[in-house]
Design an enzyme around this catalytic site. Structure first.
Site, mmCIF file in Angstrom:
data_model
loop_
_atom_site.group_PDB
_atom_site.id
_atom_site.type_symbol
_atom_site.label_atom_id
_atom_site.label_comp_id
_atom_site.label_asym_id
_atom_site.label_seq_id
_atom_site.Cartn_x
_atom_site.Cartn_y
_atom_site.Cartn_z
ATOM 1 N N LYS A 67 0.800 -1.230 0.000
ATOM 2 C CA LYS A 67 0.000 0.000 0.000
ATOM 3 C C LYS A 67 0.840 1.291 0.000
ATOM 4 O O LYS A 67 0.355 2.332 -0.424
ATOM 5 C CB LYS A 67 -0.944 0.010 1.212
ATOM 6 C CG LYS A 67 -2.109 -0.953 1.075
ATOM 7 C CD LYS A 67 -3.050 -0.810 2.260
ATOM 8 C CE LYS A 67 -4.196 -1.803 2.165
ATOM 9 N NZ LYS A 67 -5.107 -1.685 3.314
ATOM 10 N N ASP A 119 -9.934 2.803 1.887
ATOM 11 C CA ASP A 119 -10.061 2.298 3.269
ATOM 12 C C ASP A 119 -10.609 3.438 4.138
ATOM 13 O O ASP A 119 -11.449 3.216 5.009
ATOM 14 C CB ASP A 119 -8.693 1.887 3.840
ATOM 15 C CG ASP A 119 -8.224 0.550 3.279
ATOM 16 O OD1 ASP A 119 -9.065 -0.258 2.841
ATOM 17 O OD2 ASP A 119 -6.999 0.314 3.280
HETATM 18 P P1 NAP Z 1 -0.278 -2.481 10.437
HETATM 19 O O1 NAP Z 1 0.084 -1.285 9.646
HETATM 20 O O2 NAP Z 1 0.656 -3.637 10.532
HETATM 21 O O3 NAP Z 1 -0.573 -1.962 11.944
HETATM 22 C C1 NAP Z 1 -0.877 -2.884 12.975
HETATM 23 C C2 NAP Z 1 -1.303 -2.117 14.231
HETATM 24 O O4 NAP Z 1 -1.687 -3.083 15.222
HETATM 25 C C3 NAP Z 1 -0.188 -1.263 14.851
HETATM 26 O O5 NAP Z 1 -0.754 -0.126 15.447
HETATM 27 C C4 NAP Z 1 0.383 -2.216 15.913
HETATM 28 O O6 NAP Z 1 0.987 -1.539 16.987
HETATM 29 C C5 NAP Z 1 -0.887 -2.876 16.399
HETATM 30 N N1 NAP Z 1 -0.646 -4.200 17.007
HETATM 31 C C6 NAP Z 1 -0.319 -5.347 16.368
HETATM 32 N N2 NAP Z 1 -0.190 -6.365 17.258
HETATM 33 C C7 NAP Z 1 -0.422 -5.815 18.497
HETATM 34 C C8 NAP Z 1 -0.446 -6.349 19.817
HETATM 35 N N3 NAP Z 1 -0.206 -7.646 20.055
HETATM 36 N N4 NAP Z 1 -0.746 -5.519 20.841
HETATM 37 C C9 NAP Z 1 -1.022 -4.198 20.618
HETATM 38 N N5 NAP Z 1 -1.025 -3.626 19.365
HETATM 39 C C10 NAP Z 1 -0.728 -4.431 18.336
HETATM 40 O O7 NAP Z 1 -1.660 -3.113 9.972
HETATM 41 P P2 NAP Z 1 -2.885 -2.351 9.251
HETATM 42 O O8 NAP Z 1 -2.699 -2.389 7.783
HETATM 43 O O9 NAP Z 1 -3.070 -1.031 9.934
HETATM 44 O O10 NAP Z 1 -4.107 -3.317 9.584
HETATM 45 C C11 NAP Z 1 -4.637 -3.389 10.886
HETATM 46 C C12 NAP Z 1 -5.874 -4.298 10.876
HETATM 47 O O11 NAP Z 1 -6.901 -3.672 10.119
HETATM 48 C C13 NAP Z 1 -5.637 -5.665 10.222
HETATM 49 O O12 NAP Z 1 -6.324 -6.635 11.008
HETATM 50 C C14 NAP Z 1 -6.284 -5.524 8.860
HETATM 51 O O13 NAP Z 1 -6.764 -6.718 8.334
HETATM 52 C C15 NAP Z 1 -7.454 -4.604 9.214
HETATM 53 N N6 NAP Z 1 -7.981 -3.873 8.041
HETATM 54 C C16 NAP Z 1 -9.302 -3.991 7.783
HETATM 55 C C17 NAP Z 1 -9.827 -3.351 6.674
HETATM 56 C C18 NAP Z 1 -11.280 -3.504 6.366
HETATM 57 O O14 NAP Z 1 -11.698 -3.179 5.251
HETATM 58 N N7 NAP Z 1 -12.100 -3.982 7.301
HETATM 59 C C19 NAP Z 1 -9.018 -2.544 5.859
HETATM 60 C C20 NAP Z 1 -7.660 -2.410 6.177
HETATM 61 C C21 NAP Z 1 -7.147 -3.090 7.292
HETATM 62 P P3 NAP Z 1 2.550 -1.159 16.927
HETATM 63 O O15 NAP Z 1 2.642 0.144 16.189
HETATM 64 O O16 NAP Z 1 2.934 -1.050 18.351
HETATM 65 O O17 NAP Z 1 3.259 -2.293 16.215
#
Ligand code: NAP
Length: 266
Positions: free
Chosen positions: A47, A83
């Protein structure tokens, strides 16, 4: 969901998935462009990297610094972030009053960034809690610089989340906790939630996340990640076809695909 929409509107198009290793992103995009496809989506981990392959960016995608939808306009590739608009639409369609609500967003990764920038233009108050405080700090600075908006930030701990929830109308989980492969639990208990809170867990793929279950048991209104997935898709469909997306058929197709996937996993 896109193929269901094409069928319903009689559009002679097809949506197909390709797995693209990072080192081939540039050539994959060039291939799509030279084939004259109308548009495509990109997902994790492309992305941000995709920005280098595009000729133009929608202003919201530029603020967020990430693109999930690309439109091919006469050989020029234009990037969007649906998104962000998908999350806002999911909230709106499910009764959240955006302008008057105080939001607490959990996470500061790609999805959280998209939601924060989209809400920065319209919401009353935004608090971001993240496990890694420095990442939340960087987001705060960027929102201030690009959207001229102050957001509050803190570290994601049970105590700080419980405190933030006292003055929150809408809680958004934009961490990857609860997603397959990251099965942990958020630092939250049922006693931290109040009945009039709206809880939006953007994680999709699970029938119900731990957070959604707790919120439902308390009596909160819950919105699941499928709604965001659906509305980001509907927005992309509109960009590519200039037609209104047939939301109901898209939702049915999405739910059927999710059910089939969950059944296969059981
Ligand atoms: P990302 O950039 O990898 O960010 C992950 C986030 O989760 C970071 O803030 C990370 O914190 C936090 N995190 C991960 N493991 C953790 C833990 N064990 N304890 C506390 N915080 C934790 O991922 P992303 O692209 O933002 O996606 C996040 C979620 O949104 C995913 O599940 C994805 O599938 C979902 N999503 C859904 C849609 C939809 O259409 N519904 C669209 C996009 C994404 P740190 O900064 O501390 O690592």
């Amino acid at each position: 969901m896109h193929n269901a929409a094409f069928r319903e509107l009689g559009i002679d198009s097809v949506y197909v998935p390709f797995r693209v290793p990072s080192r081939y992103l540039g050539s994959a995009v060039l291939g799509l462009r030279s084939q004259g496809v109308s548009g495509f989506n990109v997902t994790v981990p492309h992305k941000i990297e995709i920005l280098k392959c595009l000729q133009r960016l929608d202003p919201l995608a530029q603020h967020i610094g990430a693109v999930n939808t690309v439109q091919n306009v006469n050989g020029k590739l234009v990037g969007y972030n649906t998104d962000a608009t998908g999350a806002v639409e999911a909230l709106r369609q499910n009764g959240a009053s955006l302008g008057s609500s105080a939001f607490t967003i959990l996470g500061a990764g790609g999805a959280a960034r998209a939601i924060v920038f989209a809400l920065a233009r319209i919401s009353r108050r935004i608090v971001v809690l993240n496990r890694t405080l420095e990442r939340a700090q960087r987001l705060k600075q960027e929102v201030k610089r690009k959207a001229h908006r102050n957001i509050e930030i803190d570290q994601l701990t049970r105590k700080r989340l419980a405190k933030a929830l006292l003055t929150t109308d809408v809680l958004v989980n934009a961490t990857s906790i609860g997603m397959g492969g990251n099965p942990g639990c958020l630092p939250i208990e049922k006693t931290d939630l109040k009945r009039d809170l709206i809880v939006f867990d953007i994680v999709y793929g699970e029938r119900e996340t731990d957070l959604s279950r707790k919120a439902r048991q308390v009596g909160c209104r819950t919105i699941n990640g499928i709604e965001m997935l659906l509305h980001q898709g509907a927005e992309a469909f509109k960009i590519w076809t200039r037609r209104r997306a047939p939301i109901d058929s898209m939702r049915d197709a999405l739910l059927a695909a999710m059910e089939a996937r969950n059944d296969a996993r059981c």
